[in-house]
Design an enzyme around this catalytic site. Structure first.
Site, PDB file in Angstrom:
ATOM      1  N   SER A  33      -9.439  -0.972   2.491  1.00 19.13           N
ATOM      2  CA  SER A  33      -9.112  -1.835   1.360  1.00 19.13           C
ATOM      3  C   SER A  33      -9.456  -3.273   1.710  1.00 19.13           C
ATOM      4  CB  SER A  33      -7.619  -1.737   1.030  1.00 19.13           C
ATOM      5  OG  SER A  33      -7.225  -2.737   0.113  1.00 19.13           O
TER       6      SER A  33
ATOM      7  N   TYR B  32       1.042  -1.940   4.420  1.00 19.11           N
ATOM      8  CA  TYR B  32      -0.246  -1.450   3.927  1.00 19.11           C
ATOM      9  C   TYR B  32      -1.383  -2.328   4.432  1.00 19.11           C
ATOM     10  CZ  TYR B  32      -3.866  -0.014   0.596  1.00 19.11           C
ATOM     11  OH  TYR B  32      -5.027   0.436   0.026  1.00 19.11           O
TER      12      TYR B  32
END
Length: 261
Positions: free
Chosen positions: A150, A163
């Site tokens: 990401s 995350y």
């Protein structure tokens, strides 16, 4: 993509980017392992879509990539093929914590998110290594691993600190694995920005998801948000022989949002 039978495993492929990536590989006539952790219904729907798209064979295998024994079982499903051309490590989780509030995360949260997002890809690569290396012997072609990370792992802005940290670790691990596994296996990573799927809405609700979608459409240099299939085309490229001279790369695809942050 190639003139020989393509064999691939896509983790977390019941829906979203994993499902879209599997469908593109299916159009190449691939033999596929579709993996899911808990949503068998969507995994079976993905499998059927892949068969309709032209897949030579589709196997559906339950497994949680945070568990080493499950990773071994997922890979074992492909063992009869004798080789593996492509491993796409797409399975991922998060905990949505607005504004990166420190009190919103526990040690258990960190450990669970790391277990799936960072350790999971490592365990899958380790389990699949012999089949990936067998690809060179069988076909004379380097195998490909594509990790799904990401932009959160680059810019430090994401659904939660855990995350963000897990994806940053995955990006750096890609570099180490690319060195360790060359020349038989290429390892690259895709770093998408916001993807317009149900994943965000499930974590934050439809209203918040729409707010984010509208804001990104306004801010991104290209004035668009990406669909799962948009990103899947990049995944497909990194899995294919078209990227045969690429390894150790983290490729960002965020519609130019990083240009205006």
């Amino acid at each position: 993509m190639a003139e020989y039978d393509l064999c691939a495993i896509v983790t977390g492929s019941a829906s979203g980017l994993g499902a879209a990536s599997a469908r593109l590989l299916a159009a190449d006539g691939a033999r596929l392992v579709i993996n899911y952790s808990s949503n068998r219904k969507d995994a079976e729907a993905t499998a059927e879509a892949c068969r309709n798209a032209g897949a030579a064979e589709v196997l559906v295998v339950q497994g949680d990539v945070s568990r080493d024994q499950d990773c071994n079982r997922i890979v074992a499903a492909a063992a009869s093929w004798g080789k593996l051309d492509v491993l796409i490590n797409n399975a991922g989780i998060t905990k949505h914590v607005p504004h990166h509030t420190l009190e919103g995360l526990s040690a258990d949260d960190f450990q669970q998110i790391y277990a799936v997002n960072t350790i999971g890809p490592y365990q899958m690569i380790r389990a699949a290594r012999s089949l990936l290396e067998a690809n060179v012997q069988a076909c004379g072609v380097t195998a490909a691993v594509v990790n799904i990370s990401s932009v959160a792992g680059i810019n430090g802005d994401g659904s939660s600190l855990a995350y963000v940290a897990s994806k940053g670790a995955l990006n750096v691990m890609t570099l180490s694995l690319a060195k360790a596994l060359a020349p038989a296996i290429r390892v690259n990573t895709v770093c998408p920005g916001y993807i317009d799927t149900s994943w965000y809405a499930k974590g934050c609700g439809e209203a918040r998801a729409k707010e984010v979608r509208d804001a990104i459409t306004e801010k991104a240099a290209l004035k668009i948000v990406s669909s799962a299939m948009d990103i899947a085309h990049l995944v497909h490229f990194l899995a294919s022989s078209a990227s045969s001279h690429m390894t150790g790369e983290c490729v960002r695809m965020d519609a130019g949002l990083h240009l205006v942050r």
